[in-house]
Design a protein around this motif. Structure first.
Motif, mmCIF file in Angstrom:
data_model
loop_
_atom_site.group_PDB
_atom_site.id
_atom_site.type_symbol
_atom_site.label_atom_id
_atom_site.label_comp_id
_atom_site.label_asym_id
_atom_site.label_seq_id
_atom_site.Cartn_x
_atom_site.Cartn_y
_atom_site.Cartn_z
ATOM 1 N N ASN A 120 83.895 19.185 32.079
ATOM 2 C CA ASN A 120 84.153 17.977 32.678
ATOM 3 C C ASN A 120 83.077 16.953 32.689
ATOM 4 O O ASN A 120 82.750 16.151 33.761
ATOM 5 C CB ASN A 120 84.590 18.158 34.355
ATOM 6 C CG ASN A 120 85.733 19.029 34.347
ATOM 7 O OD1 ASN A 120 86.904 18.639 33.715
ATOM 8 N ND2 ASN A 120 85.728 19.885 35.003
ATOM 9 N N THR B 143 80.554 13.994 30.651
ATOM 10 C CA THR B 143 81.001 12.714 29.878
ATOM 11 C C THR B 143 79.968 12.847 28.481
ATOM 12 O O THR B 143 78.861 13.719 28.709
ATOM 13 C CB THR B 143 80.861 11.565 30.572
ATOM 14 O OG1 THR B 143 79.238 11.370 30.833
ATOM 15 C CG2 THR B 143 81.500 11.174 31.692
ATOM 16 N N PRO B 144 79.983 12.203 27.503
ATOM 17 C CA PRO B 144 79.069 12.244 26.491
ATOM 18 C C PRO B 144 77.628 11.957 26.757
ATOM 19 O O PRO B 144 76.548 12.522 26.384
ATOM 20 C CB PRO B 144 79.511 11.351 25.571
ATOM 21 C CG PRO B 144 80.948 11.033 25.575
ATOM 22 C CD PRO B 144 81.315 11.408 27.102
ATOM 23 N N LEU C 136 76.348 15.205 28.846
ATOM 24 C CA LEU C 136 76.098 16.258 27.994
ATOM 25 C C LEU C 136 74.735 15.932 27.423
ATOM 26 O O LEU C 136 73.938 16.899 27.187
ATOM 27 C CB LEU C 136 77.343 16.011 26.871
ATOM 28 C CG LEU C 136 78.610 16.637 27.252
ATOM 29 C CD1 LEU C 136 79.610 16.222 26.385
ATOM 30 C CD2 LEU C 136 78.461 18.018 27.419
ATOM 31 N N HIS D 25 81.918 23.227 25.649
ATOM 32 C CA HIS D 25 82.189 22.302 26.921
ATOM 33 C C HIS D 25 83.660 22.322 26.981
ATOM 34 O O HIS D 25 84.670 22.002 26.197
ATOM 35 C CB HIS D 25 81.879 20.683 26.385
ATOM 36 C CG HIS D 25 82.127 19.822 27.237
ATOM 37 N ND1 HIS D 25 83.054 18.353 26.978
ATOM 38 C CD2 HIS D 25 81.963 19.574 28.768
ATOM 39 C CE1 HIS D 25 83.174 17.802 28.024
ATOM 40 N NE2 HIS D 25 82.516 18.486 28.826
ATOM 41 N N ALA E 215 87.033 20.656 28.831
ATOM 42 C CA ALA E 215 87.591 19.301 29.640
ATOM 43 C C ALA E 215 88.929 19.205 29.170
ATOM 44 O O ALA E 215 89.666 19.951 28.373
ATOM 45 C CB ALA E 215 86.875 18.158 29.217
ATOM 46 N N GLN F 208 90.826 12.680 23.713
ATOM 47 C CA GLN F 208 89.270 13.063 23.664
ATOM 48 C C GLN F 208 88.590 12.864 22.598
ATOM 49 O O GLN F 208 87.607 13.637 22.443
ATOM 50 C CB GLN F 208 89.096 14.384 24.589
ATOM 51 C CG GLN F 208 89.964 14.551 25.898
ATOM 52 C CD GLN F 208 88.923 13.951 27.088
ATOM 53 O OE1 GLN F 208 88.238 12.985 26.621
ATOM 54 N NE2 GLN F 208 89.180 14.612 28.228
ATOM 55 N N ASP G 288 85.903 11.027 21.699
ATOM 56 C CA ASP G 288 84.372 10.982 21.849
ATOM 57 C C ASP G 288 84.058 12.230 22.204
ATOM 58 O O ASP G 288 82.844 12.677 21.748
ATOM 59 C CB ASP G 288 84.004 10.074 23.129
ATOM 60 C CG ASP G 288 84.346 8.502 22.511
ATOM 61 O OD1 ASP G 288 84.687 8.248 21.360
ATOM 62 O OD2 ASP G 288 84.377 7.509 23.487
ATOM 63 N N LEU G 289 84.646 12.969 23.018
ATOM 64 C CA LEU G 289 84.135 14.527 23.389
ATOM 65 C C LEU G 289 84.107 15.419 22.178
ATOM 66 O O LEU G 289 83.299 16.152 22.169
ATOM 67 C CB LEU G 289 84.831 14.846 24.700
ATOM 68 C CG LEU G 289 84.373 14.193 26.180
ATOM 69 C CD1 LEU G 289 85.267 14.727 26.978
ATOM 70 C CD2 LEU G 289 82.822 14.186 26.387
ATOM 71 N N HIS H 254 81.523 14.509 19.914
ATOM 72 C CA HIS H 254 80.161 15.108 20.428
ATOM 73 C C HIS H 254 80.134 16.412 19.999
ATOM 74 O O HIS H 254 78.973 17.140 19.732
ATOM 75 C CB HIS H 254 80.161 14.673 21.878
ATOM 76 C CG HIS H 254 78.580 14.813 22.299
ATOM 77 N ND1 HIS H 254 78.135 16.035 22.714
ATOM 78 C CD2 HIS H 254 77.629 13.988 22.894
ATOM 79 C CE1 HIS H 254 77.036 15.797 23.176
ATOM 80 N NE2 HIS H 254 76.608 14.814 23.201
ATOM 81 N N PHE I 79 84.664 22.613 21.614
ATOM 82 C CA PHE I 79 85.323 22.079 22.834
ATOM 83 C C PHE I 79 86.384 22.901 23.195
ATOM 84 O O PHE I 79 87.321 23.415 22.278
ATOM 85 C CB PHE I 79 85.931 20.772 22.137
ATOM 86 C CG PHE I 79 86.522 19.778 23.540
ATOM 87 C CD1 PHE I 79 85.601 18.916 24.113
ATOM 88 C CD2 PHE I 79 87.744 19.969 23.543
ATOM 89 C CE1 PHE I 79 86.338 18.036 25.228
ATOM 90 C CE2 PHE I 79 88.493 19.366 24.534
ATOM 91 C CZ PHE I 79 87.581 18.311 25.465
ATOM 92 N N TRP J 18 84.020 10.468 34.866
ATOM 93 C CA TRP J 18 84.530 9.163 34.165
ATOM 94 C C TRP J 18 85.027 8.125 35.285
ATOM 95 O O TRP J 18 85.411 7.128 34.752
ATOM 96 C CB TRP J 18 85.842 9.538 33.420
ATOM 97 C CG TRP J 18 86.858 10.618 34.281
ATOM 98 C CD1 TRP J 18 87.820 10.131 35.008
ATOM 99 C CD2 TRP J 18 86.621 12.079 34.054
ATOM 100 N NE1 TRP J 18 88.250 11.393 35.653
ATOM 101 C CE2 TRP J 18 87.711 12.141 34.930
ATOM 102 C CE3 TRP J 18 85.850 12.873 33.632
ATOM 103 C CZ2 TRP J 18 88.191 13.819 35.450
ATOM 104 C CZ3 TRP J 18 86.201 14.336 33.976
ATOM 105 C CH2 TRP J 18 87.559 14.494 34.743
#
Length: 270
Positions: free
Chosen positions: A134, A136-137, A140, A154, A156, A164, A166-167, A170, A178, A268
């Protein structure tokens, strides 16, 4: 990244009631073929998950076991994080877990106070891998600057209603996994017209389509929750569903965006 060490589809075990059910459900899931089980201190079911692991016919070393601590209000201060980690192991009845997550980067969480306890658990062999959940970039990046242990995953929320991007980007950039929780959007995905069209095309369930869409992303795994043997088997079979480019394009065209897990302490919302 040795993706094979984390099965692409695992079992999520969160429930607000009837936590004892996970003893039987985890044992059934292992019998069906699951080899990744995900739990957490705050789920209050670790002891039942542990009992299932002990009674199952599958060897412990063949099961990838994940848990989490440092919820936004558990434990009450960073100094107690090592005790919280030990508590997870005690309730699970194991000496080590395969993956230990920071559950939320809020409330009691402070990267400089909490993450060293995870590094210590990693060095001492209490966890084979360290993860975050949970984040955010930006959070992280902050954590990566402090952690000595390699970031393995990670976790989420992610599904076609919450892609998601962006995540996921990343995770791909920094070479960690992820792990998508609530991959069926708490059931909301089952009635989305685009998902149903793809499901009918492949003679599959909407749940399988959502899971296959997730697995189409590099570095992404999923942990759907299920209780019946039928749904456990169907979800696991999503690994064999191959979506084509038209399917992916149609699913990506869904313009509905909806987060299912949205507490005030979610970063967020800051």
């Amino acid at each position: 990244m040795a993706r094979d060490s984390l099965p692409s589809i695992g079992l999520g075990t969160y429930s607000e009631e009837n936590r004892e059910q996970w003893r039987d459900t985890v044992e059934t899931a292992l019998d069906v073929g699951y080899r990744h089980v995900d739990t957490a201190q705050v789920y209050e079911n670790e002891e039942y998950v542990g009992e299932a692991l002990q009674s199952a016919s599958v060897d412990r070393e063949d099961v990838f076991l994940s848990t989490k601590t440092v919820h936004h209000d558990v434990p009450p201060e960073p100094e107690r994080v090592p005790d919280a980690i030990d508590g997870c192991l005690d309730r699970l009845g194991v000496e080590t877990v395969d993956l230990l997550y920071v559950h939320w980067p809020s409330g009691v969480y402070d990267h400089e106070a909490v993450l060293p306890a995870y590094d210590e658990a990693y060095r001492e062999g209490k966890t084979r891998r360290v993860g975050l959940s949970n984040f955010t970039p930006e959070l992280l990046d902050e954590a990566l600057a402090v952690l000595d242990a390699p970031l393995f995953a990670h976790q989420a929320e992610m599904h076609p209603l919450l892609p998601q991007e962006d995540l996921v980007a990343h995770a791909q950039e920094h070479d960690y996994l992820f792990v998508a929780y609530s991959p069926l959007a708490n059931g909301e995905i089952l009635d989305v017209p685009e998902i149903r069209r793809v499901a009918e095309k492949h003679d599959a369930t909407p749940a399988q389509v959502s899971l296959a869409w997730l697995l189409d992303h590099d570095n992404v795994a999923a942990i759907p929750k299920a209780s019946s043997r039928e749904h456990l088997e169907q979800n696991l079979a999503a690994r064999d569903l191959e979506l084509d480019a038209d399917d992916i394009e149609l699913i990506d065209s869904i313009n509905r965006r909806e987060r299912q897990i949205d507490p005030d302490h979610g970063p967020w919302n800051w």
